[in-house]
Design a protein around this motif. Structure first.
Motif, PDB file in Angstrom:
ATOM      1  N   GLY A 260       1.139  -1.469   0.140  1.00  0.00           N
ATOM      2  CA  GLY A 260      -0.012   0.405   0.107  1.00  0.00           C
ATOM      3  C   GLY A 260       0.870   0.936  -0.261  1.00  0.00           C
ATOM      4  N   LEU A 261       2.072   1.490   0.472  1.00  0.00           N
ATOM      5  CA  LEU A 261       2.825   2.682   1.015  1.00  0.00           C
ATOM      6  C   LEU A 261       3.705   2.721  -0.841  1.00  0.00           C
ATOM      7  CD1 LEU A 261       4.341   1.694   3.979  1.00  0.00           C
ATOM      8  CD2 LEU A 261       2.553   4.196   4.131  1.00  0.00           C
ATOM      9  N   ARG A 262       3.530   1.144  -1.036  1.00  0.00           N
ATOM     10  CA  ARG A 262       4.393   1.751  -2.699  1.00  0.00           C
ATOM     11  C   ARG A 262       3.891   2.128  -3.931  1.00  0.00           C
ATOM     12  NH1 ARG A 262       6.755  -3.554  -2.118  1.00  0.00           N
ATOM     13  NH2 ARG A 262       8.650  -4.204  -1.585  1.00  0.00           N
ATOM     14  N   ILE A 263       2.243   1.584  -3.803  1.00  0.00           N
ATOM     15  CA  ILE A 263       1.203   2.078  -4.957  1.00  0.00           C
ATOM     16  C   ILE A 263       0.539   3.731  -4.344  1.00  0.00           C
ATOM     17  CG2 ILE A 263       0.658  -0.006  -5.255  1.00  0.00           C
ATOM     18  CD1 ILE A 263      -1.807   0.939  -3.659  1.00  0.00           C
TER      19      ILE A 263
ATOM     20  N   ARG B 112      -1.919  -3.881   7.653  1.00  0.00           N
ATOM     21  CA  ARG B 112      -1.631  -3.538   6.362  1.00  0.00           C
ATOM     22  C   ARG B 112      -2.747  -1.919   6.250  1.00  0.00           C
ATOM     23  NH1 ARG B 112      -3.886  -8.057   2.410  1.00  0.00           N
ATOM     24  NH2 ARG B 112      -5.676  -7.246   3.280  1.00  0.00           N
ATOM     25  N   GLY B 113      -3.827  -2.859   7.070  1.00  0.00           N
ATOM     26  CA  GLY B 113      -4.791  -1.534   6.940  1.00  0.00           C
ATOM     27  C   GLY B 113      -3.980  -0.248   7.401  1.00  0.00           C
ATOM     28  N   LEU B 114      -3.602  -0.095   8.239  1.00  0.00           N
ATOM     29  CA  LEU B 114      -3.189   0.980   8.985  1.00  0.00           C
ATOM     30  C   LEU B 114      -2.137   1.440   7.925  1.00  0.00           C
ATOM     31  CD1 LEU B 114      -2.584  -0.459  12.111  1.00  0.00           C
ATOM     32  CD2 LEU B 114      -4.737   1.044  11.570  1.00  0.00           C
ATOM     33  N   ALA B 115      -1.238   0.939   7.164  1.00  0.00           N
ATOM     34  CA  ALA B 115      -0.209   1.759   6.625  1.00  0.00           C
ATOM     35  C   ALA B 115      -0.754   2.566   5.762  1.00  0.00           C
ATOM     36  CB  ALA B 115       1.093   0.037   6.168  1.00  0.00           C
ATOM     37  N   VAL B 116      -2.207   2.509   5.134  1.00  0.00           N
ATOM     38  CA  VAL B 116      -2.458   3.202   3.773  1.00  0.00           C
ATOM     39  C   VAL B 116      -2.547   4.730   4.895  1.00  0.00           C
ATOM     40  CG1 VAL B 116      -3.017   1.349   2.036  1.00  0.00           C
ATOM     41  CG2 VAL B 116      -4.706   2.171   3.693  1.00  0.00           C
TER      42      VAL B 116
END
Length: 252
Positions: A109-112, A161-165
């Motif tokens: 998510g960070l990359r996109i 993963r959800g928090l990372a966005v």
């Protein structure tokens, strides 16, 4: 309620001819845990999915009313739906890690979103894994497939993963239903900690769980909101007979 994070007004949702959500009016407080309670098939999950417009994926859906999030009606906004969904981390009943390694599940998510510097990604991956108490368990196996983790670990990975966005709302649909009691307790404790920074909306039919973690409660039955309010008020002094009956275990 003063300055609710989400205000739902006259929300009706049909799938085909079936009337799923009926005249829903609700306010959801900021940085609290709101639990949506009710028996199976009462519309809890549909209401949750309405908040990030996942209901749009059903081609036969018709929706009316308004859902105001931070003073923006997400049902009529001209903004891209993807932008709306980015504000919300979603945790499903069963964990669905991406078919890649543990590290990349968080970094994806960070990359996109354009953040590709390796040193930055390393720090953020560690940060979000620490947020869900998973770092110490996986720090030496970040290149292992995420599917190799236990179900409880996978659910915490999906939360990370959800928090990372960078959402400010967490939507959780019966997130502990597939977990053992210890993993369930870990997730519950993490929600209580995370509410300092996030608005959390959790669907459950587990009354004990709702009593443990809810700040605010919405009780639904057959597509309608029967009663809502602060958790202490709803649990200790419910006003509606259906609510009292549900709490007494007369229907599920």
């Amino acid at each position: 309620m003063e300055n609710p994070k989400i205000a739902i007004s006259d929300l009706n949702l049909f799938i085909g001819k079936q009337h799923i959500l009926k005249n829903i009016n609700a306010e959801i407080p900021s940085k609290k845990i709101t639990v949506i309670l009710g028996p199976s098939g009462c519309g809890k999950t549909t209401l949750l999915k309405s908040l990030n417009r996942l209901t749009d994926l059903n081609t036969d859906v018709k929706v009316s009313g308004s859902i105001m999030i931070d003073n923006e009606d997400i049902l009529t906004t001209k903004r891209d739906i993807t932008d709306i969904r980015k504000k919300m981390g979603l945790l499903a009943q069963r964990p669905y890690p991406l078919p890649m390694n543990i590290y990349n599940n968080i970094a994806y998510g960070l990359r996109i979103s354009g953040r590709k510097n390796k040193r930055f990604l390393d720090k953020r991956v560690e940060h979000y894994l620490r947020q869900v108490n998973l770092w110490e368990e996986v720090k030496d196996r970040l290149r292992d497939p995420a599917a190799a983790l236990s179900i409880g670990q996978q659910q915490r990975l999906c939360l990370a993963r959800g928090l990372a966005v960078d959402p400010d709302i967490i939507l959780a649909d019966e997130p502990t239903s597939a977990l053992d009691p210890i993993s369930s307790q870990t997730i519950e404790e993490k929600f209580i900690e995370l509410k300092n920074n996030y608005t959390i909306i959790l669907v459950t039919h587990i009354l004990r769980q709702a009593r443990r973690i809810a700040d605010h409660v919405i009780f639904m039955y057959l597509g309608e909101i029967i009663e809502q309010g602060p958790a202490a008020q709803i649990f200790e002094n419910p006003q509606e007979e259906k609510t009292k009956s549900y709490f007494q275990g007369m229907f599920y």
